[in-house]
Design an enzyme around this catalytic site. Structure first.
Site, short mmCIF file in Angstrom:
data_model
loop_
_atom_site.label_atom_id
_atom_site.label_comp_id
_atom_site.label_asym_id
_atom_site.label_seq_id
_atom_site.Cartn_x
_atom_site.Cartn_y
_atom_site.Cartn_z
N ASN A 6 -7.54 18.57 35.15
CA ASN A 6 -8.18 17.85 34.05
C ASN A 6 -8.65 18.89 33.04
O ASN A 6 -9.62 19.60 33.28
CB ASN A 6 -9.37 17.05 34.61
CG ASN A 6 -10.19 16.37 33.52
OD1 ASN A 6 -9.80 16.38 32.34
ND2 ASN A 6 -11.32 15.81 33.88
N TRP A 7 -7.92 18.97 31.94
CA TRP A 7 -8.21 20.02 30.95
C TRP A 7 -9.43 19.65 30.09
O TRP A 7 -9.89 20.47 29.29
CB TRP A 7 -6.98 20.28 30.07
CG TRP A 7 -5.81 20.86 30.82
CD1 TRP A 7 -5.73 21.12 32.15
CD2 TRP A 7 -4.54 21.25 30.26
NE1 TRP A 7 -4.50 21.65 32.47
CE2 TRP A 7 -3.75 21.73 31.33
CE3 TRP A 7 -3.99 21.22 28.97
CZ2 TRP A 7 -2.43 22.20 31.13
CZ3 TRP A 7 -2.69 21.69 28.77
CH2 TRP A 7 -1.92 22.17 29.85
N LYS A 8 -9.93 18.44 30.24
CA LYS A 8 -11.10 17.98 29.47
C LYS A 8 -10.89 18.27 27.98
O LYS A 8 -9.76 18.21 27.50
CB LYS A 8 -12.38 18.62 30.03
CG LYS A 8 -12.52 18.37 31.55
CD LYS A 8 -13.88 18.70 32.10
CE LYS A 8 -13.89 18.41 33.61
NZ LYS A 8 -15.19 18.63 34.21
N HIS A 96 -14.26 8.90 34.72
CA HIS A 96 -14.81 10.23 34.99
C HIS A 96 -16.32 10.22 34.73
O HIS A 96 -16.79 9.55 33.81
CB HIS A 96 -14.13 11.27 34.10
CG HIS A 96 -14.42 12.68 34.53
ND1 HIS A 96 -15.60 13.30 34.22
CD2 HIS A 96 -13.71 13.55 35.28
CE1 HIS A 96 -15.59 14.52 34.76
NE2 HIS A 96 -14.45 14.69 35.41
N GLU A 98 -18.17 12.23 33.31
CA GLU A 98 -18.55 12.61 31.93
C GLU A 98 -18.41 11.42 30.98
O GLU A 98 -19.18 11.29 30.02
CB GLU A 98 -17.70 13.81 31.48
CG GLU A 98 -18.13 15.08 32.22
CD GLU A 98 -17.04 16.12 32.42
OE1 GLU A 98 -15.99 16.02 31.76
OE2 GLU A 98 -17.25 17.03 33.24
N GLU A 168 -15.79 12.91 43.02
CA GLU A 168 -16.32 14.05 42.27
C GLU A 168 -17.84 13.96 42.25
O GLU A 168 -18.41 13.31 41.35
CB GLU A 168 -15.79 14.02 40.83
CG GLU A 168 -14.28 14.11 40.73
CD GLU A 168 -13.84 14.72 39.41
OE1 GLU A 168 -13.08 15.70 39.47
OE2 GLU A 168 -14.25 14.26 38.35
N GLY A 174 -18.43 21.54 37.42
CA GLY A 174 -18.71 22.61 36.46
C GLY A 174 -19.91 23.46 36.81
O GLY A 174 -20.39 24.23 35.98
N SER A 214 -15.80 21.93 41.13
CA SER A 214 -15.79 23.37 41.39
C SER A 214 -14.78 23.79 42.47
O SER A 214 -15.04 24.70 43.25
CB SER A 214 -17.19 23.87 41.75
OG SER A 214 -18.08 23.63 40.66
N GLY A 235 -11.07 20.94 37.29
CA GLY A 235 -11.49 21.13 35.90
C GLY A 235 -11.26 22.57 35.47
O GLY A 235 -10.15 22.97 35.14
N GLY A 236 -12.32 23.37 35.51
CA GLY A 236 -12.28 24.74 35.00
C GLY A 236 -11.09 25.56 35.46
O GLY A 236 -10.43 26.23 34.66
P1 13P Z 1 -14.73 21.53 37.63
O1 13P Z 1 -13.53 21.88 38.50
O2 13P Z 1 -14.79 22.37 36.39
O3 13P Z 1 -16.00 21.52 38.41
O4 13P Z 1 -14.49 20.03 37.11
C1 13P Z 1 -14.16 19.05 38.00
C2 13P Z 1 -13.82 17.82 37.26
O5 13P Z 1 -14.65 17.21 36.62
C3 13P Z 1 -12.41 17.38 37.27
O6 13P Z 1 -12.27 16.11 36.73
#
Ligand code: 13P
Length: 260
Positions: A6-8, A96, A98, A168, A174, A214, A235-236
């Site tokens: 997920n590149w957000k 998600h 977020e 999640e 994050g 993470s 994510g990251g």
């Molecule tokens: P991180 O891997 O950066 O913690 O993010 C996870 C995430 O929200 C994937 O959708």
């Protein structure tokens, strides 16, 4: 096993192309080693088509990070399921945390999007997870059960491959603070029970439940080895091809089972 990135809200068009190209190269390098692991990347909307093109010679699928519940209409700024189809999406991340936290999405809204995705043969990656306060208060399972049931309310699926769930925990996203394999495994087993209540004992074990929060190359294996963890939503670490593929490598090792 599915490893999805997920590149957000990262990467403009050219950065997304470079990242996708690097993913394609890293996948090619590994060849047949990745045969048992499905890979997907979810870039921002504006780069979906370009990323799809960069990945055309690979088996890496493309997904979106959100979607509207209607086919079309006067919904300024929104993107529909048919539009996602037209640029080659296979997956769409829905609900998600977020989106729930910053854009006011709730279970009922997520539910209408999940229904729309399934109707349009997109595979929804339905995200659920509790906050730190909810976990500390002993409410993690109740929160996740409500989210899973709410998002999937009256969504009929014909087969397990039509749906993916991602657990999640909000406190792990994050933060570098990942759930322990034991915490994650316990919640994944619980989610399977909830899914069994919705879709039956037979189908539930085959519905992939990803862990997100993470996940990195160094901790992926211990999570992915857990019997009820069927992949990762990253994510990251998905923003660097070598880290993303490092997690895919861990998935390959994990599917071979723990070292005796
Ligand atoms: P991180 O891997 O950066 O913690 O993010 C996870 C995430 O929200 C994937 O959708």
């Amino acid at each position: 096993m599915l490893i999805a990135g997920n590149w957000k809200m990262h990467t403009d068009l050219s950065a997304a192309q470079v990242l996708a190209r690097n993913v394609a190269a890293a996948v090619a390098e590994r060849g047949a080693a990745l045969d048992d692991v499905d890979l997907a990347v979810c870039p921002p909307f504006i780069s979906l088509e370009a990323v799809r093109d960069e990945l055309a010679d690979t088996d890496v699928a493309v997904g979106a990070q959100n979607m509207h519940f209607a086919d079309e209409g006067a919904y300024t700024g929104e993107v529909s399921a048919p539009m996602l189809h037209s640029v080659g999406c296979r997956y769409v991340i829905l609900g998600h945390s977020e989106r729930r936290q910053y854009f006011g999405e709730d279970d009922a809204g997520v539910n209408s999007k999940v229904q729309q995705a399934v109707d349009h043969k997109l595979i929804p990656i339905v995200c659920v997870g509790e906050t730190k306060a909810q976990r500390d208060g002993g409410d993690a399972e109740a929160v996740v059960r409500t989210q899973v049931r709410g998002a999937l309310k009256e969504v009929p699926i014909e087969g397990a491959e039509q749906l993916v769930v991602a657990y999640e925990p909000v406190w792990a996203i994050g933060t570098g603070d990942t759930a322990t394999p034991e915490q994650a495994e316990a919640m994944h087993a619980f989610i399977e029970e909830v899914l069994a209540g919705l879709y039956g004992e037979e189908m539930a074990p085959d519905i992939e439940v990803l862990y997100g929060g993470s996940m990195k190359p160094h901790n992926a294996r211990s999570l992915l080895e857990q019997p009820h963890i069927d992949g990762g939503l990253i994510g990251g670490a998905s923003l660097r091809a070598e880290d993303f593929l490092g997690i895919a490598d861990a998935a390959v090792t994990a599917t071979k089972g723990p070292i005796a």
